[in-house]
Design an enzyme around this catalytic site. Sequence first.
Site, short mmCIF file in Angstrom:
data_model
loop_
_atom_site.label_atom_id
_atom_site.label_comp_id
_atom_site.label_asym_id
_atom_site.label_seq_id
_atom_site.Cartn_x
_atom_site.Cartn_y
_atom_site.Cartn_z
CE LYS A 1 -13.50 -7.31 5.34
NZ LYS A 1 -13.03 -7.24 3.94
NE ARG B 1 -2.93 -7.68 -4.31
CZ ARG B 1 -3.67 -7.96 -3.27
NH1 ARG B 1 -3.12 -8.11 -2.10
NH2 ARG B 1 -4.97 -8.12 -3.37
CG HIS C 1 -1.95 -0.99 1.32
ND1 HIS C 1 -2.15 -1.79 2.43
CD2 HIS C 1 -2.92 -1.36 0.43
CE1 HIS C 1 -3.18 -2.59 2.22
NE2 HIS C 1 -3.66 -2.36 1.02
CB SER D 1 -4.49 -6.28 4.77
OG SER D 1 -4.11 -5.04 4.26
O1 PNS Z 1 -8.83 -2.77 0.56
P1 PNS Z 1 -10.06 -3.34 -0.07
O2 PNS Z 1 -10.85 -4.13 0.95
O3 PNS Z 1 -9.78 -4.13 -1.31
O4 PNS Z 1 -10.98 -2.06 -0.51
C1 PNS Z 1 -12.23 -2.24 -1.10
C2 PNS Z 1 -13.02 -0.92 -1.13
C3 PNS Z 1 -13.08 -0.29 0.24
C4 PNS Z 1 -12.35 0.05 -2.07
C5 PNS Z 1 -14.45 -1.23 -1.67
O5 PNS Z 1 -14.97 -2.32 -0.98
C6 PNS Z 1 -15.41 -0.06 -1.56
O6 PNS Z 1 -15.27 0.95 -2.22
N1 PNS Z 1 -16.42 -0.21 -0.68
C7 PNS Z 1 -17.43 0.79 -0.45
C8 PNS Z 1 -18.79 0.31 -0.94
C9 PNS Z 1 -18.97 0.63 -2.42
O7 PNS Z 1 -18.85 1.75 -2.85
N2 PNS Z 1 -19.32 -0.41 -3.23
C10 PNS Z 1 -19.58 -0.23 -4.64
C11 PNS Z 1 -18.46 -0.71 -5.54
S1 PNS Z 1 -18.69 -2.44 -5.85
#
Ligand code: PNS
Length: 159
Positions: free
Chosen positions: A41, A90, A17, A128
Site C-alpha cells: 500500500k 469503533r 488512536h 486515518s
Molecule cells: O491500522 P490498521 O490498518 O487497521 O492495522 C491493521 C494491522 C496492521 C494490525 C494488520 O493489517 C496486521 O497485523 N498486518 C500484518 C499482517 C498480518 O499479520 N496478517 C495476519 C492477520 S489477518
Amino acid sequence: MKIGVYPGSFDPITNGHVDIIERASKMFDTLIVAVLVNQNKEPMFSTEDRIDMIKHSTDHLSNVKVDSFQGLLVNYLREKKVSYVVRGLRAMSDFENEFQMALMNKKLWKDVETVFLVTKIEYAYLSSSAVKEVAAFHGDTMDLVPDYVYNKIRLKLGV
Ligand code: PNS
C-alpha cells in the site's frame, strides 16, 4: 513485566488512536505501538514520519515505545516475546474484520490474546482514511488529530 503491542498503519495517528494508547498504557507496564511497514500500500506518510508523529503524540506517556514491523504480526510478537495485542473497536463494521484478524492470529500462534478497547463515542467516526480524505479536500482536521500531526498534514499538502 506485562507488555502489550498496539499494531496498526497509523497513516497518520488520530486522536482516536491516542485515546486507545492512553487507556492501554494503563493496562501494561510497557505498551509498544507497532507501525506496519506495508509494502503493498502507498501510505501518505513514510514509516519514519508515522513513527515520528506517534512519538510526538505520546511523549506524555513514559511507558509507551514506538517501533515498526514487516510481515506477519505474530512473527513480530514472537520475536518480542509479547502475547498481548491491543486493538480499538469503533463499530460493528470494525468487529467483523477485527474478529477475523484476532482468530487468524490465534490460529497462527495460540498464545496470542487480543484485547479490544471500545472507542470513546466522540471518536467513533474517526479513521486515518477519513482524516486523509478531509485533508485532501482542504477540510479542517484540527480536531481530529494531535496538533503536531495537524501541522505535518498541512506541510505535506502545502496548505
Ligand atoms: O491500522 P490498521 O490498518 O487497521 O492495522 C491493521 C494491522 C496492521 C494490525 C494488520 O493489517 C496486521 O497485523 N498486518 C500484518 C499482517 C498480518 O499479520 N496478517 C495476519 C492477520 S489477518
